[in-house]
Design a protein around this motif. Structure first.
Motif, short mmCIF file in Angstrom:
data_model
loop_
_atom_site.label_atom_id
_atom_site.label_comp_id
_atom_site.label_asym_id
_atom_site.label_seq_id
_atom_site.Cartn_x
_atom_site.Cartn_y
_atom_site.Cartn_z
N GLY A 133 0.60 -1.12 -0.27
CA GLY A 133 0.10 0.08 0.01
C GLY A 133 0.89 1.16 -0.03
N HIS A 175 11.02 -7.60 6.92
CA HIS A 175 10.49 -6.23 7.40
C HIS A 175 8.64 -6.45 7.66
N GLY A 195 8.12 -2.96 5.40
CA GLY A 195 9.51 -2.95 4.52
C GLY A 195 9.56 -1.64 3.73
C1 FAD Z 1 -0.70 -6.11 0.58
C2 FAD Z 1 0.57 -5.76 1.18
C3 FAD Z 1 0.54 -4.23 1.66
C4 FAD Z 1 1.48 -3.69 2.23
N1 FAD Z 1 1.45 -2.18 2.63
C5 FAD Z 1 2.66 -1.85 3.22
C6 FAD Z 1 2.58 -0.47 3.43
O1 FAD Z 1 1.64 0.12 3.25
N2 FAD Z 1 3.57 -0.02 4.07
C7 FAD Z 1 4.95 -0.54 4.16
O2 FAD Z 1 5.76 -0.08 4.63
N3 FAD Z 1 4.96 -1.96 3.62
C8 FAD Z 1 3.89 -2.54 3.20
N4 FAD Z 1 4.03 -3.85 2.95
C9 FAD Z 1 5.18 -4.72 3.11
C10 FAD Z 1 6.21 -4.31 2.10
O3 FAD Z 1 5.62 -4.15 0.79
C11 FAD Z 1 7.43 -5.46 2.46
O4 FAD Z 1 7.63 -5.46 3.69
C12 FAD Z 1 8.56 -5.11 1.38
O5 FAD Z 1 8.14 -4.84 0.19
C13 FAD Z 1 9.37 -6.06 1.59
O6 FAD Z 1 10.48 -5.78 0.66
P1 FAD Z 1 11.79 -6.84 0.10
O7 FAD Z 1 12.52 -6.04 -0.80
O8 FAD Z 1 12.39 -7.28 1.59
O9 FAD Z 1 10.92 -7.96 -0.47
P2 FAD Z 1 10.29 -8.07 -1.95
O10 FAD Z 1 9.49 -6.99 -2.44
O11 FAD Z 1 9.42 -9.35 -1.87
O12 FAD Z 1 11.47 -8.44 -2.88
C14 FAD Z 1 12.36 -9.67 -2.61
C15 FAD Z 1 13.12 -10.03 -3.93
O13 FAD Z 1 13.85 -10.87 -3.90
C16 FAD Z 1 13.78 -11.94 -5.07
N5 FAD Z 1 14.21 -13.00 -4.78
C17 FAD Z 1 13.69 -13.95 -3.87
N6 FAD Z 1 14.36 -15.11 -3.89
C18 FAD Z 1 15.63 -14.81 -4.74
C19 FAD Z 1 16.85 -15.56 -5.21
N7 FAD Z 1 16.72 -16.65 -4.50
N8 FAD Z 1 17.64 -15.29 -5.85
C20 FAD Z 1 17.56 -13.91 -6.44
N9 FAD Z 1 16.40 -13.10 -6.22
C21 FAD Z 1 15.66 -13.50 -5.37
C22 FAD Z 1 12.17 -11.66 -5.38
O14 FAD Z 1 12.05 -12.29 -6.66
C23 FAD Z 1 11.70 -10.37 -5.21
O15 FAD Z 1 12.11 -9.39 -6.38
C24 FAD Z 1 2.83 -4.60 2.17
C25 FAD Z 1 3.07 -5.73 1.69
C26 FAD Z 1 1.81 -6.40 1.24
C27 FAD Z 1 1.81 -7.74 0.52
#
Ligand code: FAD
Length: 355
Positions: A45, A311, A315
């Motif tokens: 969001g 996170h 996140g």
């Molecule tokens: C419905 C929903 C609503 C949300 N609302 C909010 C909000 O309002 N505010 C907020 O702060 N957060 C919100 N969040 C949470 C937030 O989106 C996440 O905490 C954050 O995006 C996590 O980011 P990330 O980069 O750690 O993970 P991701 O965005 O999941 O990225 C991880 C990446 O790693 C890659 N990957 C995985 N495994 C491998 C591998 N073995 N080798 C290479 N690449 C790999 C994946 O393809 C992916 O691109 C929400 C989440 C959801 C689902």
């Protein structure tokens, strides 16, 4: 020349970490198995705060507050190297009472939050809460990554790490090998997979969230929250309704049950939405963690392995502060944040296995 750091995963955690590390003069490569920022970071969001900060512990609020203080400036600096506007908007958030209840002012000393809270009739207004538009924010970050000369490898397929004793020797995909001085896991809900021989004692697991999208310009100009559901207006008239919290493994399907529940909640919070068509329904997998506390840490014994993941619901909010903290830890310098709660602790029975 080998990169200093190989970042595994190109969501917001990986992109923000890479940018911060590169700012310190380190050579950084990001390897993303699919497309950058198409998982949780795209699905969310974009509210830049814990929903109700007084429900969270100090380690969550510490990171969110540290990010909140710098978010606007962080994005402005990124915009110098990126065309896409992430639509940062301090639109405020109003908390509505659940049916037949009255809202009560939280004990602000227990909030640990930088946000002001005002009681207005039977609602609470947090006027400083801001949002960014996830899909655009990711594009902003990706553009800045490329402009600043960070190597971005997309479409690698799953990458995993190979260890020998207390060192990671290299990373492998189905077809390629990658080497670097240090390996940083930022793989969101999948973060336990690249180094499955080195689990965290605070389990990171997928938690599905479903969202609905409406389009009704002029209807809403602040975030609304009630009984676990929020409505987020975008500047162009889109309105998001979210979200579910479902422990269903790595299943990203959407369900009719969630559709009906979110629709009913959205229209009871904002009756003028009734009759607006739902123009999109999607889900994403949050990197869930106990108490919403991420792991931002070097590995306790593998010298060249770190993690910035888990996170959970915040996140996007935590990204700049988490990136700064992991950078401090990798450079071995004192952080302004207390890093104790985010430490990577190995479960006792796995401390000696490296496969
Ligand atoms: C419905 C929903 C609503 C949300 N609302 C909010 C909000 O309002 N505010 C907020 O702060 N957060 C919100 N969040 C949470 C937030 O989106 C996440 O905490 C954050 O995006 C996590 O980011 P990330 O980069 O750690 O993970 P991701 O965005 O999941 O990225 C991880 C990446 O790693 C890659 N990957 C995985 N495994 C491998 C591998 N073995 N080798 C290479 N690449 C790999 C994946 O393809 C992916 O691109 C929400 C989440 C959801 C689902």
């Amino acid at each position: 020349m080998l990169p200093d750091i190989l970042v595994l995963g190109g969501g917001i955690s990986g992109l923000a970490s890479a940018l911060r590390l590169q700012q310190e003069g380190l050579r950084v490569t990001i390897v993303e198995r699919n497309q950058t920022g198409r998982e949780s970071s795209w699905a969310g969001g974009g509210i830049l705060s814990p929903l109700l900060p007084w429900h969270y512990t100090e380690p969550v609020n510490q990171l969110c507050d540290a990010s909140g203080r710098q978010y606007g400036e962080w994005l402005a600096a990124l915009r110098e190297d990126a065309e896409t506007d992430p639509e940062f908007w301090p639109c405020g958030m109003r908390i509505l009472p659940a049916a037949d209840h009255t809202v009560t002012m939280p004990d602000q000393t227990a909030c640990g939050s930088i946000h002001r809270i005002e009681q207005q009739n039977n609602t609470l207004l947090m006027p400083d809460i801001a949002q960014a538009r996830n899909s655009r924010l990711i594009r902003t970050l990706r553009e800045a990554v490329l402009k600043r000369g960070i190597q971005l490898i997309e479409g690698s397929g799953d990458v995993r790490l190979v260890a020998d004793q207390n060192r990671i020797t290299h990373a492998v995909s189905a077809t390629e090998q990658y080497q670097a001085g240090h390996y940083l896991i930022t793989a969101g809900a999948w973060s336990n997979q690249p180094a499955s021989f080195a689990p965290t004692s605070r389990k990171i697991e997928p938690v599905r969230g479903q969202m609905l999208l409406f389009y009704q310009p002029g209807l809403l100009n602040e975030i609304l929250f009630s009984a676990g559901t929020y409505l987020i207006p975008r500047r162009d008239g889109h309105i998001l309704a979210g979200s579910t919290l479902e422990y269903v493994g790595f299943d990203k399907s959407t369900t009719a049950t969630a559709f009906n529940q979110l629709l009913a909640q959205a229209t009871s919070m904002l009756p003028a939405l009734a009759g607006s068509p739902v123009i999109q329904h999607w889900s994403g997998l949050r990197p869930g963690s106990p108490d919403n506390i991420p792991t931002i840490s070097r590995h306790p014994s593998i010298q060249n392995l770190s993690m910035n993941a888990g996170h959970f619901r915040y996140g996007v909010t935590m990204a700049p502060a988490a990136a700064e903290l992991i950078t401090d830890l990798l450079l071995g310098r004192q952080s302004s944040l207390d890093a104790t709660a985010y430490q990577w602790i190995s479960p006792p029975d796995t401390a000696n296995s490296r496969t």
